[in-house]
Design an enzyme around this catalytic site. Structure first.
Site, PDB file in Angstrom:
ATOM      1  CB  ALA A   1      31.968  12.751  -7.253  1.00 35.59           C
TER       2      ALA A   1
ATOM      3  CD  GLU B   1      43.290  10.311  -6.087  1.00 36.27           C
ATOM      4  OE1 GLU B   1      42.574   9.688  -6.884  1.00 36.27           O
ATOM      5  OE2 GLU B   1      42.843  10.906  -5.088  1.00 36.27           O
TER       6      GLU B   1
ATOM      7  CG  PHE C   1      35.368  15.877   2.584  1.00 38.03           C
ATOM      8  CD1 PHE C   1      36.329  16.861   2.799  1.00 38.03           C
ATOM      9  CD2 PHE C   1      34.525  15.526   3.610  1.00 38.03           C
ATOM     10  CE1 PHE C   1      36.436  17.484   4.033  1.00 38.03           C
ATOM     11  CE2 PHE C   1      34.624  16.139   4.854  1.00 38.03           C
ATOM     12  CZ  PHE C   1      35.590  17.117   5.064  1.00 38.03           C
TER      13      PHE C   1
HETATM   14  C1  LIG Z   1      40.426  17.955   1.666  1.00 34.00           C
HETATM   15  C2  LIG Z   1      39.864  16.678   1.133  1.00 34.00           C
HETATM   16  C3  LIG Z   1      39.661  16.550  -0.230  1.00 34.00           C
HETATM   17  C4  LIG Z   1      39.098  15.381  -0.742  1.00 34.00           C
HETATM   18  N1  LIG Z   1      38.833  15.291  -2.082  1.00 34.00           N
HETATM   19  C5  LIG Z   1      38.134  14.228  -2.561  1.00 34.00           C
HETATM   20  C6  LIG Z   1      37.720  14.181  -3.927  1.00 34.00           C
HETATM   21  O1  LIG Z   1      38.023  15.078  -4.724  1.00 34.00           O
HETATM   22  N2  LIG Z   1      36.967  13.129  -4.333  1.00 34.00           N
HETATM   23  C7  LIG Z   1      36.613  12.111  -3.502  1.00 34.00           C
HETATM   24  O2  LIG Z   1      35.931  11.198  -3.941  1.00 34.00           O
HETATM   25  N3  LIG Z   1      36.994  12.126  -2.199  1.00 34.00           N
HETATM   26  C8  LIG Z   1      37.745  13.160  -1.707  1.00 34.00           C
HETATM   27  N4  LIG Z   1      38.115  13.209  -0.398  1.00 34.00           N
HETATM   28  C9  LIG Z   1      37.723  12.105   0.500  1.00 34.00           C
HETATM   29  C10 LIG Z   1      38.894  11.223   0.872  1.00 34.00           C
HETATM   30  O3  LIG Z   1      39.317  10.459  -0.219  1.00 34.00           O
HETATM   31  C11 LIG Z   1      38.447  10.387   2.067  1.00 34.00           C
HETATM   32  O4  LIG Z   1      38.432  11.280   3.158  1.00 34.00           O
HETATM   33  C12 LIG Z   1      39.375   9.236   2.361  1.00 34.00           C
HETATM   34  O5  LIG Z   1      39.236   8.247   1.393  1.00 34.00           O
HETATM   35  C13 LIG Z   1      39.097   8.621   3.739  1.00 34.00           C
HETATM   36  O6  LIG Z   1      37.755   8.368   3.909  1.00 34.00           O
HETATM   37  P1  LIG Z   1      36.995   8.814   5.244  1.00 34.00           P
HETATM   38  O7  LIG Z   1      37.455  10.184   5.586  1.00 34.00           O
HETATM   39  O8  LIG Z   1      35.556   8.594   5.036  1.00 34.00           O
HETATM   40  O9  LIG Z   1      37.540   7.889   6.380  1.00 34.00           O
HETATM   41  P2  LIG Z   1      37.018   6.426   6.771  1.00 34.00           P
HETATM   42  O10 LIG Z   1      37.086   5.525   5.603  1.00 34.00           O
HETATM   43  O11 LIG Z   1      35.713   6.554   7.476  1.00 34.00           O
HETATM   44  O12 LIG Z   1      38.127   6.002   7.818  1.00 34.00           O
HETATM   45  C14 LIG Z   1      38.147   6.446   9.176  1.00 34.00           C
HETATM   46  C15 LIG Z   1      39.396   5.905   9.842  1.00 34.00           C
HETATM   47  O13 LIG Z   1      39.383   4.459   9.782  1.00 34.00           O
HETATM   48  C16 LIG Z   1      40.562   4.004   9.153  1.00 34.00           C
HETATM   49  N5  LIG Z   1      40.275   2.832   8.317  1.00 34.00           N
HETATM   50  C17 LIG Z   1      39.283   2.697   7.413  1.00 34.00           C
HETATM   51  N6  LIG Z   1      39.340   1.493   6.828  1.00 34.00           N
HETATM   52  C18 LIG Z   1      40.398   0.852   7.354  1.00 34.00           C
HETATM   53  C19 LIG Z   1      40.994  -0.424   7.169  1.00 34.00           C
HETATM   54  N7  LIG Z   1      40.497  -1.291   6.278  1.00 34.00           N
HETATM   55  N8  LIG Z   1      42.087  -0.760   7.906  1.00 34.00           N
HETATM   56  C20 LIG Z   1      42.596   0.124   8.800  1.00 34.00           C
HETATM   57  N9  LIG Z   1      42.074   1.346   9.033  1.00 34.00           N
HETATM   58  C21 LIG Z   1      40.996   1.711   8.329  1.00 34.00           C
HETATM   59  C22 LIG Z   1      41.026   5.142   8.283  1.00 34.00           C
HETATM   60  O14 LIG Z   1      42.406   5.066   8.014  1.00 34.00           O
HETATM   61  C23 LIG Z   1      40.682   6.343   9.159  1.00 34.00           C
HETATM   62  O15 LIG Z   1      41.692   6.538  10.110  1.00 34.00           O
HETATM   63  C24 LIG Z   1      38.737  14.326   0.132  1.00 34.00           C
HETATM   64  C25 LIG Z   1      38.988  14.452   1.498  1.00 34.00           C
HETATM   65  C26 LIG Z   1      39.533  15.601   1.997  1.00 34.00           C
HETATM   66  C27 LIG Z   1      39.734  15.697   3.474  1.00 34.00           C
END
Ligand SMILES: Cc1cc2nc3c(=O)[nH]c(=O)nc-3n(C[C@H](O)[C@H](O)[C@H](O)COP(=O)(O)OP(=O)(O)OC[C@H]3O[C@@H](n4cnc5c(N)ncnc54)[C@H](O)[C@@H]3O)c2cc1C
Length: 380
Positions: free
Chosen positions: A124, A243, A156
């Site tokens: 998490a 990972e 998530f």
């Molecule tokens: C099905 C699923 C399973 C998951 N399982 C886990 C889990 O087991 N444990 C866990 O901890 N998390 C989990 N996650 C979360 C996942 O790791 C995050 O969704 C991922 O890290 C992206 O974060 P965010 O969705 O909050 O996007 P954000 O970080 O909010 O990003 C939004 C957009 O901005 C872009 N962006 C952000 N920062 C930058 C940058 N510096 N430069 C350029 N572009 C940028 C991103 O690429 C994206 O397009 C899961 C997600 C999904 C969908």
């Protein structure tokens, strides 16, 4: 062409796993997908047969196998046309935190259960306001005597409903520099103050129990900290490499499954009295996709070999995660067009493959983050 050298033992393991999958997994997948959950007893069945956490040392009940056993498990599970039974997350992503950073007590207490499938794990990190930017996490962990008090929420989280043990990332609010504020903790299901939220309704991966987790004055013993205080961010960064590599192996194997299925369909299916596979347009499309997949396999296999030799492959791992996750989406999309209407019917495996593939460009670090790492490695 193949870079990886599998021994007879590896191949025998693969055959046993294939047999297990055909008996215990394939017949049940549609039920799991409609019920949006993989029952815990299937985890135990898989563990008891020795197909979980293959890297764990024999003294904790594991196989003590090399990373090729993990690759075999990921590849064979990738051919099952489902993403809910996410054994790679448990075996090759979460449990390695305990193997690498756990104390002897942690290992004795948790690893045997992880191997048998009695303990299902989750990691998490992500919060509603902290995805890519893990340093922005706000879930707090404050030391009070012999206990740690945790407050905050995660979202998530894969295996979020089934998990019996969570590797939780949380920060000490008293430490200003976020990179030194985060530590990792082991939180057991059933600990007062730890609540599982609702299972999230996703566009794909329907049988995967992705959920929110809540921590309200949740007290855990101080000994449940994994590794040194304040080193969590660095541990996450280190473990994210494996990972991302497992995600690349998985995405590649799923692409191969999609392409194999489509090749077979085009050989068997006729339009206007001619096999689809006899059309030059279809042949060229399939030839292009087969070339991309074959080249991708060479790269990923080389990367697996380098990872096993503990070489520095941060840039290559980001490249592989980015390329394979884009490829699986592109090829799933293109194969659907080639097959036509049947491909969008729920009885066609491509429908689920297409849905499940979408998230692969997002989790384990988005592809924008991957490109940022590649650019940095290129000294840009
Ligand atoms: C099905 C699923 C399973 C998951 N399982 C886990 C889990 O087991 N444990 C866990 O901890 N998390 C989990 N996650 C979360 C996942 O790791 C995050 O969704 C991922 O890290 C992206 O974060 P965010 O969705 O909050 O996007 P954000 O970080 O909010 O990003 C939004 C957009 O901005 C872009 N962006 C952000 N920062 C930058 C940058 N510096 N430069 C350029 N572009 C940028 C991103 O690429 C994206 O397009 C899961 C997600 C999904 C969908």
């Amino acid at each position: 062409m193949e870079v990886l050298k599998y021994t007879d033992k590896h191949e025998a393991f693969r055959r046993r796993l294939q047999d297990f999958i055909s008996r215990q997994i394939l017949p049940k997948i549609d039920k799991w997908e409609s019920e949006h959950l993989v029952p815990a007893d299937v985890w135990r069945a898989m563990g008891q047969e020795g197909f979980l956490c293959t890297s764990v040392a024999k003294i904790y009940g594991g196989l003590e196998g090399d990373f090729l056993y993990s690759v075999i498990c990921i590849e064979e599970m990738a051919k099952t046309n489902q993403s809910g039974f996410l054994t790679l997350l448990h075996s090759d992503i979460v449990v390695p935190y305990i193997e690498s950073y756990g104390s002897e007590e942690h290992k004795k207490k948790y690893l045997p259960g992880c191997v048998t499938g009695n303990i299902i794990t989750a990691v998490a990190m992500t919060e509603p306001g902290a995805g890519s930017d893990l340093a922005a996490m706000t879930t707090s962990a404050i030391e009070e005597g012999n206990t740690i008090v945790i407050n905050g929420s995660k979202t998530f989280i894969s295996n979020g409903i089934n998990c019996g043990l969570v590797v939780l990332a949380a920060r000490d609010p008293a430490v200003e520099n976020p990179h030194n504020a985060i530590s990792l903790y082991l939180v057991e299901d059933g600990t007062p103050g730890f609540d599982k939220g609702k299972r999230l309704e996703k566009m794909g991966m329907h049988s995967q129990d992705t959920a929110e987790l809540f921590f309200t004055n949740c007290r855990i013993p101080k000994e449940n900290r994994l590794g040194a205080a304040g080193r969590g961010f660095f541990m996450l960064m280190k473990k994210l490499q494996q990972e991302r590599l497992t995600c690349a192996v998985w995405a590649l194997a799923r692409t191969e499954y999609i392409l194999d299925w489509t090749l077979d369909y085009c050989r068997r299916h006729s339009v206007s009295g001619q096999r689809l596979s006899r059309s030059q347009a279809v042949q060229f499309a399939l030839a292009e996709m087969a070339t991309e997949v074959r080249m991708s396999r060479s790269f990923v296999e080389r990367l697996v070999a380098d990872h096993m030799e503990k070489k520095d492959v941060v840039m290559e791992t980001s490249m592989a995660k980015y390329q394979t996750s884009e490829m699986v989406n592109r090829i799933a999309n293109r194969c659907i067009d080639m097959v036509g209407t049947y491909a969008v019917d729920e009885t066609c495996p491509l429908a689920r493959e297409w849905r499940d593939a979408r998230v692969m460009t997002i989790f384990a670090g988005t592809n924008e983050i991957m490109k940022g790492i590649i650019a940095k490695s290129l000294n840009l």
